[in-house]
Design a protein around this motif. Structure first.
Motif, PDB file in Angstrom:
ATOM      1  N   TYR A   1      -0.710  16.516  -4.412  1.00 25.51           N
ATOM      2  CA  TYR A   1      -1.062  15.123  -3.371  1.00 25.51           C
ATOM      3  C   TYR A   1      -0.479  14.965  -2.247  1.00 25.51           C
ATOM      4  O   TYR A   1      -0.659  14.660  -1.001  1.00 25.51           O
ATOM      5  CB  TYR A   1      -1.469  13.967  -4.150  1.00 25.51           C
ATOM      6  CG  TYR A   1      -1.977  12.915  -3.154  1.00 25.51           C
ATOM      7  CD1 TYR A   1      -3.141  12.968  -2.762  1.00 25.51           C
ATOM      8  CD2 TYR A   1      -1.279  11.972  -2.744  1.00 25.51           C
ATOM      9  CE1 TYR A   1      -3.800  11.920  -1.781  1.00 25.51           C
ATOM     10  CE2 TYR A   1      -1.488  10.726  -1.904  1.00 25.51           C
ATOM     11  CZ  TYR A   1      -2.877  10.872  -1.533  1.00 25.51           C
ATOM     12  OH  TYR A   1      -3.208   9.893  -0.795  1.00 25.51           O
TER      13      TYR A   1
ATOM     14  N   THR B   1      -6.829  13.641  -7.432  1.00 29.58           N
ATOM     15  CA  THR B   1      -5.545  13.915  -7.967  1.00 29.58           C
ATOM     16  C   THR B   1      -5.195  13.095  -9.217  1.00 29.58           C
ATOM     17  O   THR B   1      -4.461  13.708 -10.235  1.00 29.58           O
ATOM     18  CB  THR B   1      -4.520  12.900  -6.910  1.00 29.58           C
ATOM     19  OG1 THR B   1      -4.679  13.552  -5.426  1.00 29.58           O
ATOM     20  CG2 THR B   1      -3.248  13.121  -7.260  1.00 29.58           C
TER      21      THR B   1
ATOM     22  N   TYR C   1      -8.252   8.839  -4.495  1.00 27.69           N
ATOM     23  CA  TYR C   1      -7.288   9.374  -5.207  1.00 27.69           C
ATOM     24  C   TYR C   1      -7.942   9.996  -6.775  1.00 27.69           C
ATOM     25  O   TYR C   1      -7.201  10.596  -7.409  1.00 27.69           O
ATOM     26  CB  TYR C   1      -6.272   8.416  -5.887  1.00 27.69           C
ATOM     27  CG  TYR C   1      -5.584   7.552  -4.680  1.00 27.69           C
ATOM     28  CD1 TYR C   1      -4.644   8.035  -3.914  1.00 27.69           C
ATOM     29  CD2 TYR C   1      -5.903   6.349  -4.361  1.00 27.69           C
ATOM     30  CE1 TYR C   1      -3.863   7.661  -2.631  1.00 27.69           C
ATOM     31  CE2 TYR C   1      -5.378   5.843  -3.163  1.00 27.69           C
ATOM     32  CZ  TYR C   1      -4.599   6.321  -2.383  1.00 27.69           C
ATOM     33  OH  TYR C   1      -3.863   5.609  -1.521  1.00 27.69           O
TER      34      TYR C   1
END
Length: 63
Positions: A49, A9, A6
């Motif tokens: 995302y 993002t 992640y």
């Protein structure tokens, strides 16, 4: 949970929010409208995302 998955993002959301906040704080006050703009910038970056990448399609147009 691996943060590496992640990371892009999270960085995109932080940068978008910080950029919008920098512009909003140009007059040293944060109005409700400017706060909403900052929130939407962050949500927009996070929304990228959620949307999957397009699948590669083979072109049927041959030269």
């Amino acid at each position: 949970m691996k943060i590496g998955k992640y990371a892009k993002t999270i960085v995109a959301a932080v940068v978008a929010g910080a950029t919008a906040l920098t512009v909003a704080m140009g007059d040293d006050t944060l109005t409700a409208t400017e706060g909403i703009t900052v929130a939407l910038a962050i949500l927009g970056a996070l929304g990228v995302y959620v949307v999957p990448n397009a699948k590669d399609r083979q072109s049927t147009d041959a030269p």
